[in-house]
Design a protein around this motif. Structure first.
Motif, PDB file in Angstrom:
ATOM      1  N   UNK A   4      46.864  43.400  38.178  1.00  0.00           N
ATOM      2  CA  UNK A   4      47.940  44.393  38.106  1.00  0.00           C
ATOM      3  C   UNK A   4      47.407  45.815  38.157  1.00  0.00           C
ATOM      4  N   UNK A   5      46.288  46.063  37.462  1.00  0.00           N
ATOM      5  CA  UNK A   5      45.719  47.410  37.462  1.00  0.00           C
ATOM      6  C   UNK A   5      45.184  47.751  38.848  1.00  0.00           C
ATOM      7  N   UNK A   6      44.567  46.783  39.527  1.00  0.00           N
ATOM      8  CA  UNK A   6      44.058  47.025  40.881  1.00  0.00           C
ATOM      9  C   UNK A   6      45.177  47.482  41.810  1.00  0.00           C
TER      10      UNK A   6
ATOM     11  N   UNK B 138      37.334  50.829  43.821  1.00  0.00           N
ATOM     12  CA  UNK B 138      38.555  50.844  43.009  1.00  0.00           C
ATOM     13  C   UNK B 138      38.734  49.545  42.226  1.00  0.00           C
ATOM     14  N   UNK B 139      38.560  48.433  42.894  1.00  0.00           N
ATOM     15  CA  UNK B 139      38.758  47.138  42.231  1.00  0.00           C
ATOM     16  C   UNK B 139      37.723  46.903  41.137  1.00  0.00           C
TER      17      UNK B 139
ATOM     18  N   UNK C 211      45.254  47.562  53.557  1.00  0.00           N
ATOM     19  CA  UNK C 211      44.023  47.585  54.317  1.00  0.00           C
ATOM     20  C   UNK C 211      42.761  47.460  53.487  1.00  0.00           C
ATOM     21  N   UNK C 212      42.902  47.317  52.191  1.00  0.00           N
ATOM     22  CA  UNK C 212      41.762  47.192  51.274  1.00  0.00           C
ATOM     23  C   UNK C 212      41.641  45.720  50.908  1.00  0.00           C
ATOM     24  N   UNK C 213      40.866  44.975  51.709  1.00  0.00           N
ATOM     25  CA  UNK C 213      40.823  43.521  51.606  1.00  0.00           C
ATOM     26  C   UNK C 213      40.357  43.051  50.231  1.00  0.00           C
ATOM     27  N   UNK C 214      39.530  43.865  49.568  1.00  0.00           N
ATOM     28  CA  UNK C 214      38.982  43.477  48.267  1.00  0.00           C
ATOM     29  C   UNK C 214      40.089  43.341  47.219  1.00  0.00           C
TER      30      UNK C 214
END
Length: 372
Positions: A245-247, A264-265, A144-147
């Motif tokens: 990968x970290x995201x 977060x991103x 749900x986190x489109x970014x």
């Protein structure tokens, strides 16, 4: 007695010969120059190509005027990730309009433009805006986190597209260019905007899950997101997979997801850069963010991520819907109308300019009333 003084004066303590005095003077001048020369560099040499010796918080030397010291332009490709939702489309149209207005003006180093569309299929803006279609993350992966699709979109675009420029500006749809944008990066140091809410030192426990102690202090992580950033394409090609990968790992970690939320991103990009030893030149003049930034100053773009709410007396009523307002979230299902009402007297220059620029774009983009 100081042995050095004794050797210079000679054994007899007599006066020095004029020739010897000349030699000593020359040697002293050379030594003094060598000692001071590191501090006498021109502004164009402030940023070293070695990130370990560079101070990333520097200003753009004014005399460069958008070009490097050789006078050759260093063009960058403007790239923004987007969805095919109406909310994203109208912002991209306005952003692309102002890119075209500024691209060929004096001082600009803007090159090509790409909307990296991560819907997996073309949309009805393909003929209006240069677009490269990439795949979204697998169903459910973004939670749900489109970014979260942004780094994955850049990975695909960098691998598959033919990008002529050596530099890339990672941009966002809600950017409006105030004036021509030069290449603010120097050497291997990308240029980025410092965000006050990106504070790695305050989250060291969480950061260490992704940036181990052997990599160095948390202060190595710049207080930035991925946008706006001007970066060498070759460097971004290395960072992007790590950023992706970290995201994903951050989103899957409940503690990290709760702590960082919608930024977060951004943290993921900052950490990925540090893992690759990349340090950014922090440019506060990169952009302004109304309503908090009141004046245009010397900034290059407006980022209209925050809502602007005011009373008719020109008083900010943030957190409460104002008698006058401009908030991009008011237009989730379609574009804003043409000729938005200008703010009342007393509203800051930044907000007034933003609304005027939105109105100019919507008044000149063909087919705006079609609701695309």
């Amino acid at each position: 007695m100081n042995p050095a003084r004794k050797s210079v004066g000679g054994t007899g303590g007599g006066k020095l010969s004029p020739f010897l005095l000349l030699i000593i003077t020359i040697i002293s001048c050379v030594a003094t120059y060598n000692l001071l020369s590191p501090f006498m560099q021109s502004d164009t040499d402030i940023v070293s190509s070695d990130p370990s010796t560079a101070d990333p918080i520097v200003s753009m030397p004014g005399e460069l005027k958008g070009s490097d010291v050789s006078g050759q332009k260093r063009l960058f490709h403007v790239a923004l990730t987007a969805t095919d939702a109406p909310y994203s489309k109208w912002q991209c149209r306005i952003m692309h309009y102002w890119y075209k207005q500024m691209r060929d003006r004096e001082g600009s180093e803007m090159g090509g433009f790409t909307r990296v569309l991560h819907s997996g299929k073309p949309d009805n803006l393909m003929d209006e805006i240069p677009t490269f279609v990439v795949d979204p993350l697998p169903d459910g992966k973004d939670r749900g986190y489109i970014v979260l699709n942004r780094p994955w979109a850049f990975v695909q675009w960098l691998q598959k597209a033919k990008i002529e420029e050596d530099y890339i500006l990672m941009a966002e749809p809600d950017h409006v260019y105030i004036k021509p944008l030069p290449n603010l990066s120097r050497g291997d140091n990308p240029a980025a905007f410092p965000f006050f809410y990106i504070t790695p030192a305050q989250h060291e426990k969480i950061i260490r899950k992704f940036y181990p102690e052997e990599k160095g202090p948390v202060s190595n992580i710049d207080p930035i997101g991925n946008s706006p950033v001007i970066i060498k394409k070759s460097i971004l090609e290395k960072i992007a997979p790590t950023w992706m990968n970290i995201s994903i790992k951050m989103k899957e970690d409940n503690e990290t997801d709760k702590a960082f939320g919608w930024v977060l991103e951004m943290y993921a990009y900052a950490i990925a850069s540090a893992l690759h030893g990349v340090h950014h030149i922090l440019r506060k003049d990169f952009m302004i963010q109304p309503p908090w930034d009141l004046k245009l100053g010397n900034s290059y773009l407006i980022h209209y991520t925050y809502g602007c709410d005011y009373s008719m007396k020109g008083e900010l009523t943030y957190g409460k819907i104002g008698e006058w307002r401009f908030d991009k979230r008011s237009y989730l299902s379609g574009p804003p109308p043409k000729n938005l009402t200008l703010p009342p007297p007393g509203v800051p220059e930044s907000v007034v300019t933003l609304v005027k620029m939105v109105n100019e774009a919507t008044g000149n983009i063909p087919g705006w009333d079609d609701g695309r």
